[in-house]
Design an enzyme around this catalytic site. Structure first.
Site, short mmCIF file in Angstrom:
data_model
loop_
_atom_site.label_atom_id
_atom_site.label_comp_id
_atom_site.label_asym_id
_atom_site.label_seq_id
_atom_site.Cartn_x
_atom_site.Cartn_y
_atom_site.Cartn_z
N CYS A 138 -75.12 -1.47 2.54
CA CYS A 138 -76.55 -1.82 2.50
C CYS A 138 -77.32 -0.89 1.58
CB CYS A 138 -77.03 -1.62 4.08
SG CYS A 138 -78.56 -2.54 4.55
N HIS B 101 -73.04 -4.70 7.43
CA HIS B 101 -72.59 -3.48 7.97
C HIS B 101 -71.28 -3.84 9.02
CE1 HIS B 101 -76.15 -0.92 7.60
NE2 HIS B 101 -76.90 -2.06 7.44
N GLU C 102 -69.11 -1.37 9.77
CA GLU C 102 -69.17 -0.18 10.68
C GLU C 102 -69.93 -0.50 12.02
OE1 GLU C 102 -72.99 0.73 8.73
OE2 GLU C 102 -71.31 -0.45 8.33
#
Length: 233
Positions: free
Chosen positions: A90, A207, A209
Site C-alpha cells: 500500500c 494488504h 497481512e
C-alpha cells in the site's frame, strides 16, 4: 541449519500497518522482525525488508514522496540492488515507486474517494519468493484501504511489465475476470502489484497481512509470508 528468517519493517511517521505486518511475519517465521526507524541510516543483515502501509508523513505533498527521501530508504535501495527481498504494501508500494525502485506512480483513485473493502485478485505470476505458495491464475481475497491506489505508467512501461512477466497481481472478479467492473481504483490494466526486473522487489496495493489469520476472517494472505520464509530462510 540456517537460523529463522530475519526481517526488518521500516517505520515512518504515519505508518499504521507496521505492527500488523510484524505479527504476520512473526507467525510465519517464528521470530519477530526488527523495527527500523525512518531516520536510521543502516540495517543489520536481514533476509527481508518490508515497507508497510499507512500514511507516511501524512501523505503530505504526494503519497510516499517524502518517505522516499528518508535516510533509511538509501539503505533499502542498496540492499535491493544486492538482491535482498523488499516488499512494499500500500503506502509502501507508493514509497517504492517514489524512490525509483519500481516503475510507474500511484495516483488518486478514479472515483476520487478512499476505498476500504475486500477485493479479489488474480495471481498473474507466482514465480517469485513472494508468491511461491500461490499458483499463477489463482484467485485470492485481500483487503484494500487507499485513496491513491490508481497505478499508472506509460504504455511502453506497461507493455514491458506485461512482456517480462512483472505483473504480479491483478484486480479481478471472483471468477478471475479482469474487466473494468472488477477494478476498484482505475489502475492501468487492473494492475494491483508489480515486481522489479529481478523479482526481488514487490509493490502491492492490497494488504496480505490483514488476512493472514483465521481471527481476521481469512488466511489468503498467509501464504505470502510463509512462502517468503520458505524461500529466504
Amino acid at each position: 541449519m540456517r537460523p529463522p528468517l530475519q526481517a526488518a519493517v521500516i517505520v515512518f511517521p504515519g505508518s499504521n500497518c507496521d505492527r500488523d505486518v510484524a505479527v504476520a511475519i512473526e507467525a510465519a517465521a517464528g521470530r519477530p522482525p526488527l523495527m527500523a526507524w525512518h531516520r536510521d541510516t543502516n540495517l543489520p543483515e536481514v533476509d527481508l525488508i518490508v515497507v508497510p502501509g499507512g500514511f507516511s508523513y501524512g501523505d503530505y505533498l504526494r503519497s510516499g514522496a517524502m518517505a522516499a527521501h528518508s535516510p533509511i530508504m538509501r539503505e533499502v535501495a542498496a540492499r535491493a540492488r544486492k538482491g535482498v527481498a523488499v516488499l512494499g504494501i500500500c503506502n509502501g508500494f507508493q514509497i517504492l515507486t517514489e524512490a525509483g525502485l519500481l516503475p510507474g506512480v500511484l495516483m488518486r483513485n478514479a472515483g476520487l474517494k478512499f476505498i476500504c473493502k475486500d477485493v479479489t485478485l488474480k495471481v498473474e505470476n507466482a514465480d517469485s519468493a513472494f508468491a511461491r505458495r500461490y499458483q499463477s491464475g489463482q484467485v485470492v481475497r485481500f483487503p484494500i484501504a487507499h485513496h491513491d491506489g490508481n497505478y499508472f505508467a506509460d504504455p511502453d512501461t506497461l507493455d514491458r511489465l506485461e512482456g517480462e512477466g512483472l505483473v504480479a497481481f491483478r484486480y479481478c472478479g471472483p471468477s478471475g475476470n479482469c474487466d473494468g467492473d472488477a477494478n476498484p481504483n482505475g489502475s492501468a490494466r487492473s494492475i494491483a502489484g508489480i515486481y522489479n526486473e529481478r523479482r526481488n522487489v514487490l509493490g502491492l496495493m492490497p494488504h496480505p497481512e490483514r488476512l493472514a489469520d483465521d481471527l481476521l476472517g481469512g488466511t489468503d494472505g498467509r501464504p505470502m509470508f510463509e512462502g517468503l520464509v520458505e524461500a529466504l530462510s
